[in-house]
Design a protein around this motif. Sequence first.
Motif, mmCIF file in Angstrom:
data_model
loop_
_atom_site.group_PDB
_atom_site.id
_atom_site.type_symbol
_atom_site.label_atom_id
_atom_site.label_comp_id
_atom_site.label_asym_id
_atom_site.label_seq_id
_atom_site.Cartn_x
_atom_site.Cartn_y
_atom_site.Cartn_z
ATOM 1 N N LYS A 81 40.863 52.468 -13.239
ATOM 2 C CA LYS A 81 40.423 53.128 -12.245
ATOM 3 C C LYS A 81 41.851 53.607 -11.545
ATOM 4 O O LYS A 81 41.388 54.820 -11.111
ATOM 5 C CB LYS A 81 40.779 51.739 -11.163
ATOM 6 C CG LYS A 81 39.223 50.807 -11.172
ATOM 7 C CD LYS A 81 39.156 49.647 -9.991
ATOM 8 C CE LYS A 81 38.261 48.677 -10.372
ATOM 9 N NZ LYS A 81 38.121 47.575 -8.728
ATOM 10 N N ASP A 87 41.804 56.752 -13.408
ATOM 11 C CA ASP A 87 40.550 57.880 -12.184
ATOM 12 C C ASP A 87 41.005 58.362 -11.455
ATOM 13 O O ASP A 87 40.741 59.538 -11.159
ATOM 14 C CB ASP A 87 38.840 56.858 -12.493
ATOM 15 C CG ASP A 87 38.341 56.325 -13.804
ATOM 16 O OD1 ASP A 87 38.258 56.670 -14.475
ATOM 17 O OD2 ASP A 87 37.688 55.790 -13.522
ATOM 18 N N SER A 88 41.973 57.565 -11.214
ATOM 19 C CA SER A 88 42.088 57.962 -9.310
ATOM 20 C C SER A 88 43.446 58.898 -9.283
ATOM 21 O O SER A 88 43.464 60.554 -8.657
ATOM 22 C CB SER A 88 43.255 57.393 -8.321
ATOM 23 O OG SER A 88 42.132 55.998 -8.191
ATOM 24 N N ARG A 147 41.151 62.261 -10.364
ATOM 25 C CA ARG A 147 40.864 63.096 -9.274
ATOM 26 C C ARG A 147 42.001 64.167 -8.324
ATOM 27 O O ARG A 147 41.821 64.658 -8.114
ATOM 28 C CB ARG A 147 40.432 61.980 -8.179
ATOM 29 C CG ARG A 147 38.974 61.662 -8.609
ATOM 30 C CD ARG A 147 38.484 60.283 -7.715
ATOM 31 N NE ARG A 147 38.939 59.661 -7.360
ATOM 32 C CZ ARG A 147 38.738 58.491 -8.149
ATOM 33 N NH1 ARG A 147 37.934 58.293 -8.777
ATOM 34 N NH2 ARG A 147 39.615 57.166 -7.969
ATOM 35 N N ASN A 196 43.721 59.098 -0.680
ATOM 36 C CA ASN A 196 42.940 58.566 -0.902
ATOM 37 C C ASN A 196 43.364 57.668 -2.062
ATOM 38 O O ASN A 196 43.389 56.695 -2.573
ATOM 39 C CB ASN A 196 41.109 58.732 -0.598
ATOM 40 C CG ASN A 196 40.748 57.596 -0.685
ATOM 41 O OD1 ASN A 196 40.583 56.040 -0.466
ATOM 42 N ND2 ASN A 196 39.643 57.572 -1.807
ATOM 43 N N SER A 197 43.375 59.036 -2.981
ATOM 44 C CA SER A 197 43.503 58.662 -4.413
ATOM 45 C C SER A 197 45.416 58.486 -4.692
ATOM 46 O O SER A 197 45.305 57.117 -5.382
ATOM 47 C CB SER A 197 43.426 60.409 -5.493
ATOM 48 O OG SER A 197 42.033 60.550 -5.428
ATOM 49 N N GLN A 203 44.715 54.702 -4.231
ATOM 50 C CA GLN A 203 43.758 54.051 -5.206
ATOM 51 C C GLN A 203 45.368 53.676 -6.311
ATOM 52 O O GLN A 203 44.327 52.934 -7.193
ATOM 53 C CB GLN A 203 42.600 54.501 -5.726
ATOM 54 C CG GLN A 203 41.677 54.329 -4.689
ATOM 55 C CD GLN A 203 40.958 53.313 -4.061
ATOM 56 O OE1 GLN A 203 41.102 52.569 -4.892
ATOM 57 N NE2 GLN A 203 42.088 53.059 -2.524
ATOM 58 N N ILE A 204 45.719 54.925 -6.576
ATOM 59 C CA ILE A 204 46.433 54.568 -7.735
ATOM 60 C C ILE A 204 48.258 53.350 -6.854
ATOM 61 O O ILE A 204 47.555 52.389 -8.301
ATOM 62 C CB ILE A 204 47.786 55.461 -7.729
ATOM 63 C CG1 ILE A 204 46.505 56.878 -8.582
ATOM 64 C CG2 ILE A 204 48.631 56.034 -8.449
ATOM 65 C CD1 ILE A 204 46.859 58.185 -8.540
#
Length: 73
Positions: A16, A19-20, A23, A58-59, A62-63
């Motif tokens: 995850k 992925d972040s 992004r 937001n990314s 999430q990291i």
Amino acid sequence: MTYQQHLKNNIQSCSKVFDSIDRAKDILAQLEQMTLETSQGNYPDMEIVAEKTNALRNSLDQILVGLVEARVG
């Protein structure tokens, strides 16, 4: 929690995070392009800029979450 479950959770959390990061890189590239266009007198729609910066935020969140989850298991 078994070691195998901990390892599985760790790998999912790290996935995850990657992925972040991807992004965030994409969003930064778009913002960089918008900045270049601005320097040339072509001003981007501020709503789009706001959406991109919010998505970047937001990314980043999430990291952080993913790295904390990977550590906690």
